[in-house]
Scaffold this active site. Structure first.
Site, PDB file in Angstrom:
ATOM      1  NE  ARG A 180      -2.031  -4.885  -0.978  1.00  0.00           N
ATOM      2  CZ  ARG A 180      -1.514  -4.231   0.048  1.00  0.00           C
ATOM      3  NH1 ARG A 180      -0.320  -4.600   0.505  1.00  0.00           N
ATOM      4  NH2 ARG A 180      -2.155  -3.242   0.624  1.00  0.00           N
ATOM      5  CG  ASP A 196      -1.719  -0.480   7.961  1.00  0.00           C
ATOM      6  OD1 ASP A 196      -2.569   0.380   7.655  1.00  0.00           O
ATOM      7  OD2 ASP A 196      -1.548  -1.525   7.311  1.00  0.00           O
ATOM      8  NE  ARG A 250      -1.884  -4.813   6.442  1.00  0.00           N
ATOM      9  CZ  ARG A 250      -0.781  -5.516   6.239  1.00  0.00           C
ATOM     10  NH1 ARG A 250      -0.784  -6.515   5.377  1.00  0.00           N
ATOM     11  NH2 ARG A 250       0.331  -5.226   6.867  1.00  0.00           N
ATOM     12  CG  ASP A 254       1.340  -2.921  10.554  1.00  0.00           C
ATOM     13  OD1 ASP A 254       2.193  -2.243   9.943  1.00  0.00           O
ATOM     14  OD2 ASP A 254       0.616  -3.769   9.996  1.00  0.00           O
ATOM     15  CB  THR A 267       2.938   0.622   6.323  1.00  0.00           C
ATOM     16  OG1 THR A 267       1.595   0.253   6.674  1.00  0.00           O
ATOM     17  CG2 THR A 267       3.825   0.457   7.543  1.00  0.00           C
ATOM     18  CG  ASP A 286       3.302  -7.042   7.339  1.00  0.00           C
ATOM     19  OD1 ASP A 286       2.863  -6.390   6.380  1.00  0.00           O
ATOM     20  OD2 ASP A 286       2.585  -7.801   8.009  1.00  0.00           O
ATOM     21  N   GLY A 295       0.820  -1.203   0.000  1.00  0.00           N
ATOM     22  CA  GLY A 295       0.000   0.000   0.000  1.00  0.00           C
ATOM     23  C   GLY A 295       0.856   1.256   0.000  1.00  0.00           C
TER      24      GLY A 295
END
Length: 339
Positions: free
Chosen positions: A74, A130, A174, A132, A128, A105, A14
């Protein structure tokens, strides 16, 4: 100091605001004698040998741009041994000495797979929204995503106030609640449902407690009520949560999924600075012969994080943020014991 003559670079997964700032920093921090190859559309460009040369003039004026000038995607082929071998073959053919990947990741898993079959250096940058990835306080794009989402939630609040209505807002991430919790706290949301504070194994209890909170709040304030929810948290999604709440005759709830708007737009000042710092640190790591690391940031300083540690998925929303939201009695008059 490591002698590097050619560096490959790609953005994967992303897109995140600040990726262009990171690309710029890497190109400008390298010696002018070093050639930089940008592989287009993530690992697909590496497998299909689709690339462009990136010079200083190409990146001079891109720090403020969202998205990524070398595109992203992706890549299913990177989950196969044939795809990995083809990617390595391209690196060898192009005589690349080091590969820098900006992504999350999944992107780092691809980088680790390449490392098993290739002798060149590999470095990851955390790109990212996110937030995360383990080992770094923030990821490139996280700050911008929060700012964009807050602007949208503030507008939703206007409509919610006009009708004294309940709005359920889904935030991206996500399986991470960082965006949902930060946006919820910053926008004054009355409730935040995240992976860290919501027991989805007992949804009926959560719904009942949430409905009681809505009723008590509206009886005392007669105002709007915003619920920020992390995506992929609630069984059936936020539309299902809306329908479950609307079964109570005193609740008129609407659902809003912000979606990919959170990824777009110009990067915030924080993301531009973070991407620049990490890009420069990546070049220093390459010159120092380092490989197999993500360049993260702790306490405002760049650090080296082993790629394997960066993708452990142990990074959760800090307890102090969860506690801060619980303790704001003015906007949270009743605690929800089941959350």
């Amino acid at each position: 100091m490591k002698n590097i003559q050619r560096v490959g670079m790609l953005t994967s997964g992303g897109d995140a605001p600040g990726m262009n700032a990171a690309i710029r920093a890497i190109v400008l921090a390298l010696d002018s004698s070093v050639e930089v190859i940008g592989y287009k559309h993530g690992y697909n460009g590496l497998i299909n040998s689709e690339s462009i040369r990136l010079t200083q003039s190409d990146v001079d004026n891109i720090i403020h741009l969202g998205g990524t000038i070398i595109k992203s995607a992706r890549c299913k082929e990177m989950r196969t041994s044939a795809g990995i071998k083809q990617a390595v073959s391209t690196l060898i053919k192009d005589k690349v000495d080091a590969l820098v990947v900006i992504g999350g990741d999944g992107s780092f898993n691809g980088l680790l797979a390449i490392q098993e079959h290739w002798a060149g250096q590999v470095i990851g940058l955390p790109g990212t929204i996110d937030n995360d990835l383990d080992g770094t306080d923030n990821t490139i794009g996280f700050s911008s995503a929060i700012n964009t989402a807050i602007q949208a939630v503030d507008k939703i609040r206007d409509t919610a106030d006009a009708f004294d209505r309940v709005f359920i807002i889904e935030l991206m991430g996500r399986h991470s609640g960082h965006i949902a919790f930060h946006v919820g706290l910053a926008s004054g949301a009355e409730a935040i449902l995240s992976f860290e504070n919501t027991d989805t194994e007992h949804p009926e209890q959560v719904i009942d407690s949430l409905a009681k909170q809505v009723k008590q709040y509206q009886n005392s304030c007669n105002n709007s009520f915003l619920i920020c929810v992390a995506e992929n948290l609630w069984p059936g999604g936020v539309t299902q949560l809306r329908d479950q709440l609307n079964r109570y005759d005193f609740i008129d709830a609407s659902a809003c999924i912000l979606g990919h708007i959170q990824r777009g737009g110009a990067p915030s000042a924080n993301d531009r600075i973070l991407a620049t710092k990490l890009g420069v640190a990546a070049v220093e790591a390459l010159k120092g012969g380092m490989s197999g690391f993500m360049i993260g940031e702790r306490y405002a300083k760049p650090i080296l994080v082993p790629l394997l540690d960066a993708i452990k998925h142990t990074k959760m929303v800090p307890d102090h943020l969860i506690q801060a939201h619980k303790n704001i009695k003015a906007i949270n008059p009743t605690k929800i014991d089941n959350l």
